[in-house]
Scaffold this motif. Structure first.
Motif, PDB file in Angstrom:
ATOM      1  N   GLN A 228      28.118  -6.229 -33.320  1.00  0.00           N
ATOM      2  CA  GLN A 228      27.544  -7.585 -33.281  1.00  0.00           C
ATOM      3  C   GLN A 228      28.425  -8.594 -34.014  1.00  0.00           C
ATOM      4  O   GLN A 228      28.510  -9.753 -33.644  1.00  0.00           O
ATOM      5  CB  GLN A 228      26.146  -7.583 -33.885  1.00  0.00           C
ATOM      6  N   ILE A 229      29.091  -8.109 -35.067  1.00  0.00           N
ATOM      7  CA  ILE A 229      29.988  -9.004 -35.825  1.00  0.00           C
ATOM      8  C   ILE A 229      31.250  -9.297 -35.020  1.00  0.00           C
ATOM      9  O   ILE A 229      31.826 -10.372 -35.094  1.00  0.00           O
ATOM     10  CB  ILE A 229      30.354  -8.360 -37.187  1.00  0.00           C
ATOM     11  N   VAL A 252      39.689  -7.983 -31.239  1.00  0.00           N
ATOM     12  CA  VAL A 252      40.501  -9.197 -31.385  1.00  0.00           C
ATOM     13  C   VAL A 252      39.584 -10.302 -31.903  1.00  0.00           C
ATOM     14  O   VAL A 252      38.492 -10.488 -31.373  1.00  0.00           O
ATOM     15  CB  VAL A 252      41.104  -9.597 -30.014  1.00  0.00           C
ATOM     16  N   VAL A 253      40.019 -10.989 -32.962  1.00  0.00           N
ATOM     17  CA  VAL A 253      39.179 -12.074 -33.512  1.00  0.00           C
ATOM     18  C   VAL A 253      39.993 -13.365 -33.633  1.00  0.00           C
ATOM     19  O   VAL A 253      41.223 -13.334 -33.731  1.00  0.00           O
ATOM     20  CB  VAL A 253      38.609 -11.738 -34.925  1.00  0.00           C
ATOM     21  N   GLY A 254      39.284 -14.469 -33.653  1.00  0.00           N
ATOM     22  CA  GLY A 254      39.932 -15.764 -33.849  1.00  0.00           C
ATOM     23  C   GLY A 254      40.482 -15.841 -35.270  1.00  0.00           C
ATOM     24  O   GLY A 254      39.808 -15.428 -36.215  1.00  0.00           O
ATOM     25  N   ALA A 255      41.715 -16.351 -35.422  1.00  0.00           N
ATOM     26  CA  ALA A 255      42.347 -16.404 -36.751  1.00  0.00           C
ATOM     27  C   ALA A 255      41.500 -17.208 -37.729  1.00  0.00           C
ATOM     28  O   ALA A 255      41.433 -16.890 -38.913  1.00  0.00           O
ATOM     29  CB  ALA A 255      43.743 -17.010 -36.620  1.00  0.00           C
ATOM     30  N   TRP A 259      38.561 -14.185 -41.988  1.00  0.00           N
ATOM     31  CA  TRP A 259      38.106 -13.786 -43.332  1.00  0.00           C
ATOM     32  C   TRP A 259      36.602 -13.685 -43.426  1.00  0.00           C
ATOM     33  O   TRP A 259      36.068 -12.822 -44.144  1.00  0.00           O
ATOM     34  CB  TRP A 259      38.686 -14.741 -44.385  1.00  0.00           C
ATOM     35  N   ASP A 260      35.920 -14.492 -42.672  1.00  0.00           N
ATOM     36  CA  ASP A 260      34.464 -14.405 -42.640  1.00  0.00           C
ATOM     37  C   ASP A 260      34.027 -13.061 -42.031  1.00  0.00           C
ATOM     38  O   ASP A 260      33.147 -12.371 -42.549  1.00  0.00           O
ATOM     39  CB  ASP A 260      33.934 -15.599 -41.819  1.00  0.00           C
ATOM     40  N   VAL A 262      35.847 -10.283 -41.898  1.00  0.00           N
ATOM     41  CA  VAL A 262      36.248  -9.202 -42.806  1.00  0.00           C
ATOM     42  C   VAL A 262      35.185  -9.002 -43.890  1.00  0.00           C
ATOM     43  O   VAL A 262      34.793  -7.872 -44.213  1.00  0.00           O
ATOM     44  CB  VAL A 262      37.639  -9.509 -43.431  1.00  0.00           C
ATOM     45  N   LYS A 263      34.685 -10.118 -44.414  1.00  0.00           N
ATOM     46  CA  LYS A 263      33.654 -10.047 -45.460  1.00  0.00           C
ATOM     47  C   LYS A 263      32.398  -9.346 -44.936  1.00  0.00           C
ATOM     48  O   LYS A 263      31.857  -8.432 -45.576  1.00  0.00           O
ATOM     49  CB  LYS A 263      33.316 -11.480 -45.894  1.00  0.00           C
ATOM     50  N   GLN A 264      31.978  -9.738 -43.745  1.00  0.00           N
ATOM     51  CA  GLN A 264      30.770  -9.141 -43.165  1.00  0.00           C
ATOM     52  C   GLN A 264      30.978  -7.656 -42.890  1.00  0.00           C
ATOM     53  O   GLN A 264      30.072  -6.842 -43.086  1.00  0.00           O
ATOM     54  CB  GLN A 264      30.421  -9.840 -41.847  1.00  0.00           C
ATOM     55  N   LEU A 265      32.201  -7.293 -42.415  1.00  0.00           N
ATOM     56  CA  LEU A 265      32.482  -5.892 -42.078  1.00  0.00           C
ATOM     57  C   LEU A 265      32.544  -5.031 -43.340  1.00  0.00           C
ATOM     58  O   LEU A 265      32.041  -3.890 -43.351  1.00  0.00           O
ATOM     59  CB  LEU A 265      33.793  -5.791 -41.281  1.00  0.00           C
TER      60      LEU A 265
END
Ligand code: ATP
Ligand code: MG
Length: 283
Positions: A228-229, A252-255, A259-260, A262-265
């Motif tokens: 979901q993240i 693949v994530v938007g640059a 960081w948001d 990564v924090k959630q993960l």
């Protein structure tokens, strides 16, 4: 074969070569050569002063060109502006002596304005019903007020440092510019095909610059939360790990949201997070 006109030297030369190289068109940037063939693409580069690029593309001597939007607007050439290239950003502004009070564009009525961009300036003055005299100067415009050649200037600004060191202040931002890809309006079918391919590559490159490839290990029990993240282009890749109860997740994530995410993960137990740059994304 397509011919691309770029600046021989100056602010746009290196970035233009870099941009072509980023879409895998490799040019030998030997400035003693007037024309240079790409080693790996049906294209050649024609090196010119930036002032000459719009006209050379309009006439068809080169089919494409990389030049500042300011030069295209100033020369008023009939070329197609294909896309913005994201470098060479600057603006052309009106500036006056820093001690003068400025209350609005009416300030310029009856004034002498020094510039290398008379056409863009005249258009602005006409649109604002200002009657001023334009003094055309090709270099060092910023010294014109101190030299009493003019009362004000209309010149390129990027950081504003040159204005300050010449006792001037920016009062009107008139024209925003950046490097653009321009094309002749009557391309042959085969040239059009090459341009489409170049555009496709530029687009893929632009998308990849805004994205990151991320991979991590995640406890299997939290996989659904992680999915979901991380909504990926189609769906993230999940691989089993040798260790019981863990899996590896790739996406693949938007640059800008990296960081948001990564924090959630991390908050749901992600470990060994690797973030990689992407070279190309082909959609
Ligand atoms: P040429 O010898 O090719 O005629 P030039 O001296 O006219 O070169 P440069 O100073 O190399 O031109 O600038 C080329 C372009 O770079 C400008 O037309 C403008 O689009 C862009 N540019 C970006 N930032 C600046 C800046 N601070 N000053 C001048 N140009 C800038
Ligand atoms: Mg020039």
């Amino acid at each position: 074969m397509i011919r691309i006109a770029i600046q021989t030297k100056g602010r746009l030369n290196e970035e233009s070569i870099k941009m072509l190289s980023s879409i895998d068109i490799d040019i030998d940037n030997n400035k003693r050569k007037f024309l240079s063939k790409a080693a790996n693409y049906p294209a050649e580069v024609l090196y010119l002063r930036d002032d000459d690029i719009p006209h050379v593309v309009e006439s068809g001597t080169a089919q494409l060109g990389i030049v500042g939007l300011n030069e295209v607007a100033e020369k008023g050439c009939n070329v197609e502006i294909v896309c913005k290239l994201g470098f060479g950003g600057c603006r052309i502004s009106l500036a006056i002596p820093k001690g003068d009070e400025y209350t609005g564009v009416e300030y310029f009525n009856g004034k002498r304005i020094a510039t290398s961009y008379p056409a863009i300036l005249q258009k602005f003055l006409n649109e604002n019903n200002i009657d001023a005299r334009i003094e055309v100067i090709t270099g060092s415009v910023e010294i014109a007020p101190a030299a009493e050649i003019a009362d004000a200037i209309f010149d390129i600004v990027s950081s504003g440092g040159t204005l300050v060191s010449n006792g001037l202040k920016e009062v009107e931002r008139v024209f925003e510019s950046e490097a653009v890809l321009i094309a002749n309006k009557d391309l042959a079918a085969q040239e059009k095909e090459i341009l489409d391919e170049i555009l496709f590559r530029i687009e893929s490159e632009k998308i990849s610059q805004r994205k990151k490839y991320i991979l991590m290990n995640i406890p299997s029990e939290n996989l659904q939360k992680a999915l979901q993240i991380l909504p990926a282009m189609r769906s993230p890749t999940v691989l089993p790990l040798a260790a019981e109860g863990w899996c590896s997740l790739h996406s693949v994530v938007g640059a800008d949201e990296l960081w948001d995410k990564v924090k959630q993960l991390k908050a749901i137990g992600a470990e060994g997070i690797l973030v990689l740059s992407l070279d190309k994304i082909i959609l």
